[in-house]
Motif scaffolding. Structure first.
Motif, short mmCIF file in Angstrom:
data_model
loop_
_atom_site.label_atom_id
_atom_site.label_comp_id
_atom_site.label_asym_id
_atom_site.label_seq_id
_atom_site.Cartn_x
_atom_site.Cartn_y
_atom_site.Cartn_z
N PHE A 1 0.81 -1.22 0.00
CA PHE A 1 0.00 0.00 0.00
C PHE A 1 0.84 1.27 0.00
O PHE A 1 0.33 2.36 0.24
CB PHE A 1 -0.96 -0.02 1.19
N ASP A 2 2.14 1.11 -0.27
CA ASP A 2 3.05 2.25 -0.41
C ASP A 2 2.98 3.18 0.80
O ASP A 2 2.94 4.41 0.68
CB ASP A 2 2.73 3.03 -1.69
N ASP A 3 2.98 2.57 1.97
CA ASP A 3 2.94 3.33 3.22
C ASP A 3 4.26 4.08 3.40
O ASP A 3 5.33 3.52 3.15
CB ASP A 3 2.71 2.36 4.39
N SER A 4 4.20 5.31 3.82
CA SER A 4 5.42 6.12 4.02
C SER A 4 5.51 6.64 5.44
O SER A 4 6.04 7.72 5.69
CB SER A 4 5.44 7.29 3.03
N LYS A 5 5.03 5.85 6.40
CA LYS A 5 5.05 6.28 7.79
C LYS A 5 6.48 6.45 8.32
O LYS A 5 7.42 5.81 7.85
CB LYS A 5 4.31 5.26 8.65
N VAL A 6 6.59 7.28 9.34
CA VAL A 6 7.88 7.53 9.99
C VAL A 6 8.18 6.38 10.94
O VAL A 6 7.41 6.10 11.86
CB VAL A 6 7.85 8.86 10.75
N THR A 7 9.30 5.72 10.74
CA THR A 7 9.68 4.56 11.56
C THR A 7 10.77 4.90 12.56
O THR A 7 11.07 4.09 13.44
CB THR A 7 10.17 3.42 10.66
N TYR A 8 11.38 6.07 12.41
CA TYR A 8 12.49 6.45 13.29
C TYR A 8 12.57 7.97 13.33
O TYR A 8 12.42 8.63 12.30
CB TYR A 8 13.81 5.87 12.78
N VAL A 9 12.81 8.51 14.53
CA VAL A 9 13.03 9.96 14.70
C VAL A 9 14.34 10.15 15.45
O VAL A 9 14.50 9.65 16.57
CB VAL A 9 11.88 10.62 15.47
N HIS A 10 15.25 10.86 14.84
CA HIS A 10 16.57 11.04 15.45
C HIS A 10 16.48 11.99 16.64
O HIS A 10 15.81 13.03 16.56
CB HIS A 10 17.56 11.58 14.42
N PRO A 11 17.16 11.67 17.75
CA PRO A 11 17.02 12.49 18.97
C PRO A 11 17.97 13.69 19.04
O PRO A 11 17.97 14.39 20.06
CB PRO A 11 17.34 11.48 20.08
N GLU A 12 18.79 13.92 18.03
CA GLU A 12 19.79 14.98 18.12
C GLU A 12 19.47 16.10 17.13
O GLU A 12 19.11 15.86 15.98
CB GLU A 12 21.18 14.40 17.83
#
Length: 758
Positions: A724-735
């Motif tokens: 379904f060509d999902d483009s969700k955010v899987t990681y957010v950098h903490p810096e």
């Protein structure tokens, strides 16, 4: 009739307590005993998670195992696929060659800069896991015997840094009797124009029948990217080229002795990072040059097995070199106001020796005893840069080139340990296991003299021009030497109320080595009132309490496993970043708890149809925190740790004959992970301010389709990944220093693959 039996067995599962679904195990009779051999069938999975051969369903651990055929069928080629199909596991993956696992909720953020990973990663006997902000090569999972993922602390058998688990990639040994060869090709299209190419090959040569064999494996990957870098002007910038190989020579001079020599080389060269900035677009990033996280791993191993009458002796000696680049644009710290970047190159030299004895005699007592030695030096060339264009335009002189700071530092880490595990069998249905490991670790960092620093950051931050920069030499410095002695232990009780059901209760412990901050005592040049970098972080530790049930019925057509756990995490090692200049440091805070339920379920209700489900429910939060610890870490009492509350996957597959011995199949695989925070909520050193980098990943669901045919020696298949060509955010950098801090799911990829076995 089979359907009726299946329904009855399903009812037993529901009312007689489900069983642990990870591949948890309760140690059964010895692997070489006649009784166990009679119990095995062609659906049994054999593992060595307890340093001895045993059925997957017969070990008091939470273990998931993947054989090569399952890896191929699911299209698993790296850590992402393993994590998506293993309960309780998340891989935090900012970009290629960055892989930091979270197991059972034990993580404070997905990056863990300067901290040892909470999950140990082994390729055969080589531990390759390292600091969170170090590149860990994406593995090549071709021609492997299996991949095992052990959840929960594994301190007794796998040592420090297996705080929350251990992953083992076990390569195939040569066959001394038969010639074998295989090759695979995987061609895919990501999005509308990015081509993905993956090639693998293997040849097995019995040089001298029953005595000498050679097995050689090679691979090559060339994959177009899908993220545009507007700073460099390159579209599809995060392309990848990777190649390598492995050669194993096996000698068997007698029935009792085997000698295995292994040499391997892996080279992974992503052309840019895959992290994105949502303000610029879905798959868009901005850096003045490519961020490079590339690595080369060379590994040499000698393993000797000798079977005495009473025990088998295994000696494994490993030498390894790992060279890695860490080139990153840091200008996001100051909103891209001026050039600020780090070009770092690291060199790891590693020696590992493990020697163990594994009992092989008959009787109610089984045991493993061993010795472990680990010696690692990591040297890093740090080069912080501006740009020649900026220096010239603003008439900032005094530097030899564009680098305003250069120095080299190195860290020596040693560990020596002795370990043992004993199982006493009071009957075929009741046994007890206990294990101990006592080890000593030592860590010390040094700065070599001969480098230099300057006041470039201050001048650029103030926007000054026409000024000669002040350059000062960096002298030799010897950091604090940190030593720690630790005892890890495990105790478990296993009971089989009936032949098809195993229950167990386990208590186990684990720890991580201390961390020394290379810049301890450093005052910020931007804001002298900001916090001073502390000395480092002492070891943290966990105690894991676990109850598990595992059942297997109808010759393996119905399998159900359940495990419940509670983890007490003390003296948590945490990563923080000083706000004014983004310098990373490690420290400790009080404690946290993590508890949850993991499950696995496999059913084959009719011929050819199979359903596999697994998942994990988890709650993890900070439970012990002083005001001072809150201030320096940014945590709050009750802060949620960086893990989803639910994660799981399911695979529905149908195999059917298409003539003769040929078969075809169709399958759908669905994996899901809930949203979770990327870090502690507040600014380190300013607990009343919410961190500007604090955010959540997005809940995502990935759907893959597979279809193909097995035509004798040839396997042909087609697939759609991320249907379904999902483009969700899987990681957010903490810096804050990165302009792009968000990793997204890879766009829909359509492809075909072929495997041929000679």
């Amino acid at each position: 009739m089979k359907a009726q039996l299946f329904a009855s067995a399903s009812a037993v599962v529901l009312f007689a307590s489900p069983v642990s679904a990870m591949a948890q195990e309760a140690e059964a009779p010895p692997a070489d005993s006649m009784a166990q051999d009679q119990q095995r069938d062609d659906r049994d999975i054999i593992v060595t998670a307890t340093r001895r051969t045993a059925r997957l369903q017969d070990v008091p651990l939470s273990v998931t195992a993947f054989g090569q055929e399952e890896l191929n069928d699911l299209g698993i080629v790296g850590f992402e696929g393993i994590a998506q199909n293993t309960p309780g596991i998340v891989v935090n993956r900012p970009t290629q060659n960055f892989n930091n696992f979270t197991a059972r909720g034990i993580n404070t953020n997905g990056y863990s800069a300067g901290l040892q990973s909470a999950v140990a990663i082994y390729v055969d006997e080589l531990p390759i896991s390292a600091n969170g902000n170090s590149t860990i090569l994406d593995p090549n999972l071709y021609d492997v015997e299996r991949v095992e993922f052990l959840r929960g602390p594994q301190g007794t058998l796998f040592g420090s840094n297996s705080l929350a688990g251990a992953m083992r990639i076990i390569t195939k040994s040569p066959d001394l009797d038969d010639f074998e060869a295989s090759a695979s090709v995987d061609l895919g299209l990501t999005g509308s124009s990015s081509v993905r190419q993956r090639y693998n090959a293997m040849v097995n040569l019995p040089i001298m029948k029953d005595e000498i064999g050679l097995r050689v494996t090679g691979y090559y990957r060339n994959e177009d990217g899908w993220v545009d870098n507007i700073g460099t002007g390159v579209e599809d910038a995060n392309s990848l080229e990777a190649f390598g190989g492995r050669a194993i020579l096996l000698l068997q001079p007698s029935d009792r002795m085997k000698v295995k020599l292994l040499a391997s080389y892996e080279n992974s060269k992503p052309a840019d990072s895959g992290l994105t900035n949502p303000l610029l677009g879905k798959f868009v990033r901005n850096s003045d040059r490519p961020d490079l996280f590339q690595g080369k791993l060379t590994n040499y191993n000698l393993t000797i097995n000798y079977e005495f009458d009473f025990a088998e002796l295994i000696s494994s000696t490993t030498l390894s070199d790992y060279d890695a680049s860490f080139y990153v644009d840091l200008a996001g710290t100051f909103a891209q106001a001026f050039p600020f970047a780090l070009d770092a190159y690291g060199y790891d030299d590693l020696f590992v020796q493990e020697t163990r004895l594994v009992s092989r005699h008959d009787g109610p007592i089984e045991w493993v005893a061993g010795f472990f030695y680990y010696d690692k030096r990591r040297s890093v060339d740090f080069a912080y840069r501006s740009s020649l264009e900026y220096l010239t335009e603003n008439n900032l002189s005094g530097l030899p080139d564009e680098y305003y700071q250069r120095f080299n530092s190195y860290t020596d880490q040693k560990e020596i340990a002795g370990f043992g595990e004993v199982t006493g069998r009071f009957s075929d249905r009741f046994w007890v296991t206990g294990g101990l490991r006592y080890g000593s670790t030592e860590v010390q960092s040094f700065t070599r003299g001969g480098g230099y620093n300057s006041n470039y950051l201050t001048i650029a931050f103030l926007g000054l021009e026409n000024i000669p920069l002040t350059v000062t030499p960096i002298a030799y410095a010897e950091g604090l030497k940190v030593k720690d002695d630790r005892l890890s232990w495990k105790a478990s009780v296993s009971w089989k109320p009936v032949d098809s059901l195993t229950t167990y209760a386990t208590v186990s412990t684990g720890f991580r080595t201390p961390v020394v901050n290379a810049r301890a005592g450093l005052v910020s040049a931007i804001d002298p009132n900001d916090l001073i970098i502390p000395d480092g972080a002492k070891s943290d530790s966990v105690t894991n309490y676990e109850l598990g049930l595992k059942g297997r019925w109808l010759g393996g057509d119905l399998v159900a496993n359940i495990a419940a756990y509670y983890i007490d995490w003390k003296d948590i090692q945490v990563q923080a970043n000083r706000v004014s200049d983004s310098i990373q440091f490690a420290t400790n805070i009080g404690g946290a708890e993590s508890y949850g339920l993991e499950f696995e379920f496999i059913a084959r209700p009719v011929q050819g149809l199979s359903l596999a489900l697994n998942g994990s429910f988890n709650r993890a939060k900070v439970t012990d925190l002083t005001p001072g610890e809150a201030a320096i870490s940014g945590a709050e009492l009750g802060t949620r740790l960086a893990s989803p509350r639910f994660q799981g996957s399911g695979t529905l597959r149908y195999d059917f004959p298409i003539g003769g011995a040929d078969t075809a199949y169709a399958a759908v695989n669905v994996s899901h992970a809930g949203a979770f925070p990327n870090q502690f909520p507040n600014v380190p050193g300013n607990p009343n301010a919410v961190a500007p980098t604090y955010d959540f990943t997005e809940a995502w669901t990935n759907v893959n389709l597979y279809a193909g045919a097995k035509l004798g020696a040839i396997d042909l298949g087609a697939y759609v990944e991320n249907l379904f060509d999902d483009s969700k955010v899987t990681y957010v950098h903490p810096e804050a220093f990165l302009d792009g801090r968000y990793a997204r799911m890879r766009p829909r990829t359509i492809g075909v693959r072929a495997n041929y076995r000679f």
